[in-house]
Design an enzyme around this catalytic site. Structure first.
Site, PDB file in Angstrom:
ATOM      1  N   HIS A 176      23.460 125.723  35.829  1.00  0.00           N
ATOM      2  CA  HIS A 176      24.064 126.775  34.981  1.00  0.00           C
ATOM      3  C   HIS A 176      24.138 126.246  33.551  1.00  0.00           C
ATOM      4  O   HIS A 176      24.971 125.385  33.249  1.00  0.00           O
ATOM      5  CB  HIS A 176      25.468 127.136  35.475  1.00  0.00           C
ATOM      6  CG  HIS A 176      26.096 128.265  34.726  1.00  0.00           C
ATOM      7  ND1 HIS A 176      26.657 129.354  35.350  1.00  0.00           N
ATOM      8  CD2 HIS A 176      26.257 128.490  33.401  1.00  0.00           C
ATOM      9  CE1 HIS A 176      27.134 130.193  34.446  1.00  0.00           C
ATOM     10  NE2 HIS A 176      26.894 129.689  33.234  1.00  0.00           N
ATOM     11  N   HIS A 209      23.578 127.185  29.139  1.00  0.00           N
ATOM     12  CA  HIS A 209      23.270 128.047  27.985  1.00  0.00           C
ATOM     13  C   HIS A 209      22.510 127.226  26.958  1.00  0.00           C
ATOM     14  O   HIS A 209      23.046 126.233  26.434  1.00  0.00           O
ATOM     15  CB  HIS A 209      24.564 128.591  27.357  1.00  0.00           C
ATOM     16  CG  HIS A 209      25.348 129.435  28.318  1.00  0.00           C
ATOM     17  ND1 HIS A 209      25.180 130.799  28.418  1.00  0.00           N
ATOM     18  CD2 HIS A 209      26.270 129.088  29.248  1.00  0.00           C
ATOM     19  CE1 HIS A 209      25.988 131.257  29.358  1.00  0.00           C
ATOM     20  NE2 HIS A 209      26.654 130.248  29.883  1.00  0.00           N
ATOM     21  N   LYS A 232      21.475 137.365  36.971  1.00  0.00           N
ATOM     22  CA  LYS A 232      22.872 137.060  36.625  1.00  0.00           C
ATOM     23  C   LYS A 232      23.672 138.341  36.437  1.00  0.00           C
ATOM     24  O   LYS A 232      23.283 139.227  35.656  1.00  0.00           O
ATOM     25  CB  LYS A 232      22.893 136.248  35.320  1.00  0.00           C
ATOM     26  CG  LYS A 232      24.273 135.911  34.775  1.00  0.00           C
ATOM     27  CD  LYS A 232      24.943 134.783  35.548  1.00  0.00           C
ATOM     28  CE  LYS A 232      26.407 134.599  35.158  1.00  0.00           C
ATOM     29  NZ  LYS A 232      26.630 133.692  34.059  1.00  0.00           N
ATOM     30  N   HIS A 270      29.177 135.892  37.404  1.00  0.00           N
ATOM     31  CA  HIS A 270      30.356 135.567  36.594  1.00  0.00           C
ATOM     32  C   HIS A 270      31.497 136.355  37.225  1.00  0.00           C
ATOM     33  O   HIS A 270      31.600 137.567  37.054  1.00  0.00           O
ATOM     34  CB  HIS A 270      30.154 135.956  35.118  1.00  0.00           C
ATOM     35  CG  HIS A 270      31.322 135.567  34.261  1.00  0.00           C
ATOM     36  ND1 HIS A 270      31.263 134.591  33.314  1.00  0.00           N
ATOM     37  CD2 HIS A 270      32.601 136.012  34.258  1.00  0.00           C
ATOM     38  CE1 HIS A 270      32.457 134.438  32.748  1.00  0.00           C
ATOM     39  NE2 HIS A 270      33.286 135.300  33.303  1.00  0.00           N
ATOM     40  N   HIS A 276      30.678 128.701  38.062  1.00  0.00           N
ATOM     41  CA  HIS A 276      31.820 128.064  37.380  1.00  0.00           C
ATOM     42  C   HIS A 276      33.171 128.471  37.971  1.00  0.00           C
ATOM     43  O   HIS A 276      34.011 129.055  37.289  1.00  0.00           O
ATOM     44  CB  HIS A 276      31.802 128.318  35.872  1.00  0.00           C
ATOM     45  CG  HIS A 276      31.452 129.720  35.423  1.00  0.00           C
ATOM     46  ND1 HIS A 276      32.107 130.835  35.861  1.00  0.00           N
ATOM     47  CD2 HIS A 276      30.507 130.166  34.564  1.00  0.00           C
ATOM     48  CE1 HIS A 276      31.579 131.899  35.283  1.00  0.00           C
ATOM     49  NE2 HIS A 276      30.605 131.534  34.497  1.00  0.00           N
ATOM     50  N   ASP A 304      27.595 124.800  32.710  1.00  0.00           N
ATOM     51  CA  ASP A 304      28.000 125.901  31.826  1.00  0.00           C
ATOM     52  C   ASP A 304      28.115 125.415  30.383  1.00  0.00           C
ATOM     53  O   ASP A 304      28.900 125.970  29.598  1.00  0.00           O
ATOM     54  CB  ASP A 304      29.308 126.555  32.293  1.00  0.00           C
ATOM     55  CG  ASP A 304      29.506 127.948  31.680  1.00  0.00           C
ATOM     56  OD1 ASP A 304      28.521 128.512  31.164  1.00  0.00           O
ATOM     57  OD2 ASP A 304      30.633 128.455  31.711  1.00  0.00           O
TER      58      ASP A 304
HETATM   59  O1  DOR Z   1      32.938 130.025  28.007  1.00  0.00           O
HETATM   60  C1  DOR Z   1      31.895 130.624  28.213  1.00  0.00           C
HETATM   61  N1  DOR Z   1      30.887 130.623  27.305  1.00  0.00           N
HETATM   62  N2  DOR Z   1      31.766 131.328  29.341  1.00  0.00           N
HETATM   63  C2  DOR Z   1      30.720 132.129  29.555  1.00  0.00           C
HETATM   64  O2  DOR Z   1      30.684 132.753  30.569  1.00  0.00           O
HETATM   65  C3  DOR Z   1      29.672 132.287  28.511  1.00  0.00           C
HETATM   66  C4  DOR Z   1      29.610 131.138  27.630  1.00  0.00           C
HETATM   67  C5  DOR Z   1      28.798 131.354  26.376  1.00  0.00           C
HETATM   68  O3  DOR Z   1      27.688 131.892  26.474  1.00  0.00           O
HETATM   69  O4  DOR Z   1      29.235 130.943  25.292  1.00  0.00           O
HETATM   70 ZN    ZN Z   2      27.869 130.419  31.565  1.00  0.00          ZN
END
Ligand code: DOR
Ligand code: ZN
Length: 347
Positions: free
Chosen positions: A16, A18, A102, A139, A177, A250
């Site tokens: 997971h 970003h 997702k 999520h 998460h 995450d």
């Molecule tokens: O804290 C988070 N940031 N939770 C998420 O689900 C998305 C993520 C983000 O993309 O910044």
């Molecule tokens: Zn995330």
């Protein structure tokens, strides 16, 4: 094993992550590729990645951003919306453009404005995913104004997730998460169709870290950290050896200025010391022998992939985490900023 001075495990994957896009992608990707062989890449760009063609194009941008000499495979995901077509999902999965889809409930978190407003709207998509065995990544928070933010995960289980797995017993679900004891119980009881990722921050901090002695925006992410009993339940689950739990950082970079703000963004940038952070937890729990399963074996097993063949080695050594890092010219504050961790990646 607990007193070992070095630890060698198969190379882990991050289930997971970003990575963002453009300059930020270039800035943050090396941190992940230094440690992980593969990662499930979240599709919450602006605009989101909703088609197979967009996922292919994003994958190419990630591969182009990779520094020479680092070997890393992005695994792409599709962002579900109210109007996602079952055909697009099936075709994208069939041709390997997507590994999973997702589900962001609309307005649950960063980049979720185009998310699903009612799960009934994607029933056809989910029926198709159940049939073809495509994992649904969730999520798990409700978003209605009446539900307290600290209860949103537990209410999501009751209202959405429990009925969903009863309705579709063949649908493979990763509860992403997880942050509560309720989520751990749910996953325990759910049978092999359900698994969960756990972040480093939810193993290290409870909500006091965010709120005691001043408001600390770098400890803010979504789902938000809960009270201590939940953190302890997560630590027990992650270090239990159960194949239902695997590593998903995450890692969610936001510029320092966007975090230290009157309306600070949700997200913790943990990629730079992700494995060192998890290792601290497994070490403290006397569970170093369970670390390889969590980091390198359970994820591939759930996704039906081979574990990585190569290895990574850590040695007991003090590692100082910088107060901030440069990623694409904008300072970003990493998780554990200013702290010292007890394991160092050596190979
Ligand atoms: O804290 C988070 N940031 N939770 C998420 O689900 C998305 C993520 C983000 O993309 O910044
Ligand atoms: Zn995330």
């Amino acid at each position: 094993m607990d007193q070992a001075e070095t630890l060698t495990i198969r190379r882990p994957d991050d289930w997971h992550l970003h990575l963002r896009d453009g300059d930020v992608l270039r800035g943050v990707l090396p941190y992940t590729a230094r440690q992980f062989a593969r990662a499930i890449v979240m599709p919450n760009l602006s605009p989101p990645v909703t088609t197979a063609a967009e996922a292919q194009a994003y994958r190419e941008r990630i591969v182009d951003a990779l520094p020479d000499g680092l070997d890393f495979t992005p695994l792409m995901t599709c962002y579900l919306t109210d109007s996602t077509s079952p055909d697009e999902i099936e075709r994208g999965y069939g041709e390997g453009a997507f590994v999973a889809a997702k589900l962001y409930p609309a307005h649950a978190t960063t980049g979720s404005a185009h998310g699903v407003t009612d799960i009934a709207h994607i029933r056809g998509v989910l029926v198709g995913m159940e049939r073809i065995g495509m994992p649904l990544l969730v999520h798990g928070e409700v978003t209605d104004d009446e539900t307290d933010i600290f209860d949103r995960e537990a209410v999501f289980i009751e209202r959405i997730l429990a009925p969903l797995i009863r309705d579709m017993p063949g649908l493979r679900i990763v509860f992403e998460h997880i942050t509560t004891a309720e989520a751990v119980s749910f996953v325990e009881q759910a049978g092999p169709q359900a698994a969960a990722t756990i972040t480093p921050q939810h193993l290290h901090i409870n909500r006091n870290a965010m709120l005691v002695g001043g408001i600390r925006p770098h400890a803010y992410c979504l789902p938000v950290a809960k009270r201590e009993k939940h953190r302890l339940a997560l630590r027990k689950a992650a270090t239990s050896g159960s194949a239902k739990y695997f590593l998903g950082t995450d890692s969610a970079p936001h510029a320092k200025s966007a975090k230290e703000n009157a309306c600070g963004c949700a997200g913790i940038f943990n990629a730079p010391f992700a494995l060192e952070s998890y290792l601290a937890v497994f070490d403290e729990e006397g569970a170093l022998d369970c670390f390889e399963g969590f980091a390198s074996l359970h994820g591939p097993q759930f996704y039906g992939l081979e574990p990585n063949q190569d290895t990574i080695t850590f040695a007991r050594a003090q590692v100082q985490v910088p107060e901030q890092l440069e990623a694409a010219g904008a300072p970003i504050v990493p998780f554990h900023a200013g702290e010292t961790l007890g394991w160092k990646q050596v190979d």
